[in-house]
Structure formats: structure tokens, C-alpha cells
Design an enzyme around this catalytic site. Structure first.
Site, PDB file in Angstrom:
ATOM      1  N   ARG A  26      42.419  44.262  44.392  1.00  0.00           N
ATOM      2  CA  ARG A  26      43.126  43.936  43.143  1.00  0.00           C
ATOM      3  C   ARG A  26      43.238  45.135  42.206  1.00  0.00           C
ATOM      4  O   ARG A  26      43.157  45.006  40.983  1.00  0.00           O
ATOM      5  CB  ARG A  26      42.443  42.776  42.399  1.00  0.00           C
TER       6      ARG A  26
ATOM      7  N   SER B 168      44.384  33.252  39.617  1.00  0.00           N
ATOM      8  CA  SER B 168      42.925  33.383  39.454  1.00  0.00           C
ATOM      9  C   SER B 168      42.645  34.185  38.194  1.00  0.00           C
ATOM     10  O   SER B 168      43.172  35.284  38.027  1.00  0.00           O
ATOM     11  CB  SER B 168      42.324  34.115  40.652  1.00  0.00           C
TER      12      SER B 168
ATOM     13  N   GLU C 197      41.196  39.074  35.845  1.00  0.00           N
ATOM     14  CA  GLU C 197      42.236  39.658  36.703  1.00  0.00           C
ATOM     15  C   GLU C 197      43.544  39.884  35.940  1.00  0.00           C
ATOM     16  O   GLU C 197      44.145  40.951  36.046  1.00  0.00           O
ATOM     17  CB  GLU C 197      42.453  38.747  37.913  1.00  0.00           C
TER      18      GLU C 197
END
Ligand SMILES: Cc1cc2nc3c(=O)[nH]c(=O)nc-3n(C[C@H](O)[C@H](O)[C@H](O)COP(=O)(O)OP(=O)(O)OC[C@H]3O[C@@H](n4cnc5c(N)ncnc54)[C@H](O)[C@@H]3O)c2cc1C
Length: 355
Positions: free
Chosen positions: A174, A252, A347
Site C-alpha cells: 500500500r 479499508s 490507509e
């Protein structure tokens, strides 16, 4: 890349609300707004704002953004460029260059139809192609770093066009050089190298393998993989659906933490990392710290809550504010830290607000 038609030229829209352009449906107005339909318009809009010393927010599909209730005190540059060029040979596969403003899932659907292998497990992820390298989007055992050949950008610091080969993109879980140096690189187009075939890449994710009835490392037809992924994602509220408040999220909200072995809570899932540490499950930690699916629905006005289908998604149930969402995020983060001593990291990108 396709040129903009006259009716799709740059639009300037003052005081546009970001809530109308984010999947959380949150965020106040922007001072100024430019919708850029060609690469030229995009670079010009960013260059003009930089020359005037005005803050710039690059906006794709708004599916990974949490924007302050006060909005954005600068220019939102909405990326609306289009175009896809494919060339290929039997050895190297297809080289497909896609404009930043093309929809991600429409591109994946096209790849599956064309027999381009390597994106099928990324079906159903919201947003645009240009944002896909930013956090190296990933799901069900694939990530874009596996198939990106190069990324063409406008470098706002150098004031120049720059193309990065995959090895120069700093891809990790990520993250990428684009995420670690926020706002510096405007992604203009992404080139993917995709093998030709009817079968998808080897399935790496246990739940997907079970659904497809294959073993880990085995392959299944591209269209079956896409269908299976879309169905698994829909069951978790991870495919956008305006009628389903569980999808009014930024996906998320926390990444899976990577910790030293001795910091791993007892019984927590663990995936070994190349640096000797382990990645564990944010959802596992959150649930065991007392926050189950739907947490928040029966409190106060119940305007923000964990998704009833997925512990990791923080959702706007309607009429919420960004401040309320961040309050819930802080409660979850602090609860996990108190119980397990593990720091959860958000995130989505926070704009004008902090957690
Ligand atoms: C329901 C749901 C499910 C999701 N599932 C997943 C998943 O499975 N896996 C996953 O990885 N993510 C997932 N996400 C997160 C999100 O979809 C991805 O991160 C996506 O790539 C964001 O694209 P976007 O166009 O919406 O970017 P935006 O939200 O508009 O922007 C995100 C960031 O990228 C920057 N940016 C956008 N475009 C450019 C550009 N062209 N150049 C430079 N900077 C740019 C923005 O300034 C911002 O900082 C999910 C989100 C939702 C809402």
C-alpha cells in the site's frame, strides 16, 4: 491518448462540494475547481496553481480520500483524461497505456475481455487508473506493482515530465514513491505489461481459491476469477452501491500493521515479511479490541459506524460529518493500542484533517 473534444474542455467550478465527489460522501467546498479532460489541461491547471502559490488537490474517483468539513482552501484538479493504447507481441504480451482519468474497474473488465492476464483479482476496486500506483492497489493476492511497466508523470518540483520504470516506483505494501512524496508527481498515464491468455494468474489468496475450487498457485479462467472476486467483494460491501450504506466508505480504513515478531499479539494471524518482521490482520485486532461489525450504529445518531459487512470499513450512514468519522477512527485506533500496543495506520489520504 485521445484528445479532448470541445464540449469536454476545462470547466471551472467555484465552491464545488467535495462530498459530492468522495465515496464517503464527506468533505466541504473547494475554493476553486478545474476539471481537466486532456493531459495538456491537467498539466496546465497544476502548473498555473503552483505558479500562483495555491494549494492543489488532485482528485480521482475520491475513493481513498477523507476531506475536512471545512473543505479545501485551494484548487481541486479533477482528473478526467481518457484514452487507452495497446500494443503487443507474442513474447512480451500486451503493453497497455491507460490515461489517468480512465475508470479502474472498466479497465480491468476490458483486460478480462481482451485476454490480458494479471489484473483480474483487482476487479471491483473503485477509483481511476491514475491513482492505482499511488498506494499500489491490491486485493485477493494481486497488486498493480506485479503488472505495471512504467508510470508517466508531471513532476511539480522539477517542472518536467518524468517516466518511472516499475523498479523506480518504490512499490511496497500500500505504498510507492508517489505516496511517500505526496502531491509531487501528477500521474498522467500508466503502462501495464500483461501476458496473453484465457487463464488468470496463479491464485494466491485462500478464500478466492476456495471459491473457484482450485488450489493455491493454480489458475482459473479470467472471467470466472473476475466474477468470483466481484461476488466476494460485494458480500463484504467492497463494491460501490449507492443503495448500500456499507459501501459509503473509503474501503479499508487501516492498513494491516507490520510488527516485530515479539510484538505480535498471541493468536494473531501472521505473514512473514522479507525484513524478518510479520504482517498481522488489522481486522483481527479491531474485532478483539471490542469493535465488531456495525459498531457505532446504536450509539448517538448512528451516523458513522463500522460496516456491518467488514470490520475495516468506516462508513457514513447518511448525514455524517468528517469530524464524526475521525472520532470513530480515533476510538478504534486507541482501543487497539490500549489492548495490544499496536499502532494502526490509516490507509486513506487525509485532506485538511488529522487523526
Ligand atoms: C468500497 C471501496 C473498496 C476499496 N477496495 C480497495 C482494495 O481492495 N484495494 C485497494 O488497494 N484499495 C481499495 N480501495 C481504495 C481506493 O479505491 C484505491 O486507493 C483507489 O486507487 C483510489 O483511486 P481514486 O481515483 O478514487 O483516488 P482518490 O481517492 O481520488 O485519490 C487518492 C490519492 O491519490 C491522489 N491521486 C489521485 N489521482 C492521482 C493522479 N493521477 N496523480 C497523482 N495523484 C493522484 C489523490 O490526490 C489522493 O492523495 C477501496 C475503496 C472503496 C471505497
Amino acid at each position: 491518448m485521445a484528445e479532448a473534444s470541445p464540449e469536454r474542455s476545462t470547466e471551472r467550478l467555484a465552491h464545488h462540494r467535495l462530498a459530492d465527489h468522495t465515496t464517503l460522501r464527506l468533505g466541504g467546498p473547494a475554493d476553486d475547481w478545474v476539471r481537466a479532460s486532456s493531459e495538456d489541461e491537467l498539466v496546465t491547471a497544476v502548473r498555473d496553481a503552483d505558479a500562483a502559490g495555491r494549494p492543489v488537490l488532485l482528485l480521482g474517483g475520491g475513493s481513498n480520500l477523507v476531506v475536512a468539513d471545512d473543505g479545501f482552501p485551494g484548487v481541486v484538479v479533477q482528473i478526467a483524461t481518457t484514452g487507452l493504447q495497446a500494443e503487443g507481441d507474442t513474447c512480451g504480451g500486451a503493453y497497455v497505456t491507460v490515461a489517468a482519468g480512465e475508470g479502474w474497474d472498466a479497465f480491468v473488465e476490458r483486460a478480462v475481455t481482451e485476454g490480458w492476464v494479471g489484473l483480474e483479482a483487482l476487479s471491483g476496486i473503485p477509483g481511476l487508473v491514475g491513482a492505482s500506483p499511488i498506494q499500489n492497489v491490491g486485493a485477493y493476492g494481486q497488486e498493480v506493482a506485479d503488472t505495471i511497466a512504467r508510470v508517466r508523470t508531471w513532476d511539480r518540483v522539477e517542472g518536467a515530465f518524468r517516466t518511472f520504470a516499475a523498479a523506480e516506483c518504490g512499490f511496497g505494501y500500500r505504498t510507492s514513491r508517489f505516496k511517500s512524496d505526496p502531491g509531487r508527481h501528477v500521474v498522467l498515464s500508466v503502462t501495464f505489461q500483461l501476458r496473453f491468455g484465457d487463464l488468470g494468474a496463479p491464485v494466491q489468496y485462500a478464500e478466492l481459491a476456495r471459491t473457484l475450487g482450485v488450489g493455491i498457485g493454480q489458475r482459473a479462467p479470467l472471467d470466472e476469477v473476475r466474477r468470483a472476486v466481484l461476488s466476494l467483494r460485494a458480500g463484504k460491501g467492497m463494491v460501490l452501491d449507492a443503495a448500500d450504506r456499507d459501501t459509503w466508505s473509503a474501503g479499508s480504513f487501516f492498513t494491516n500493521p507490520v510488527v516485530a515478531c515479539e510484538e505480535l499479539p498471541e493468536g494473531a494471524p501472521a505473514w512473514e515479511q522479507p525484513d524478518g518482521r510479520v504482517k498481522t490482520s488489522a481486522a483481527w485486532l479491531i474485532e478483539r479490541a471490542g469493535f465488531s461489525k456495525g459498531y457505532g450504529l446504536d450509539r448517538g445518531a448512528g451516523r458513522v459506524a463500522l460496516s456491518t459487512k467488514h470490520t475495516l470499513a468506516l462508513t457514513n450512514r447518511g448525514g455524517a460529518s468528517t469530524a464524526e468519522l475521525l472520532e470513530l477512527a480515533a476510538e478504534v485506533r486507541d482501543g487497539v493500542r490500549e489492548r495490544y500496543g499496536v499502532a494502526l495506520v490509516n490507509e486513506p489520504v487525509l485532506v485538511g484533517c488529522t487523526l
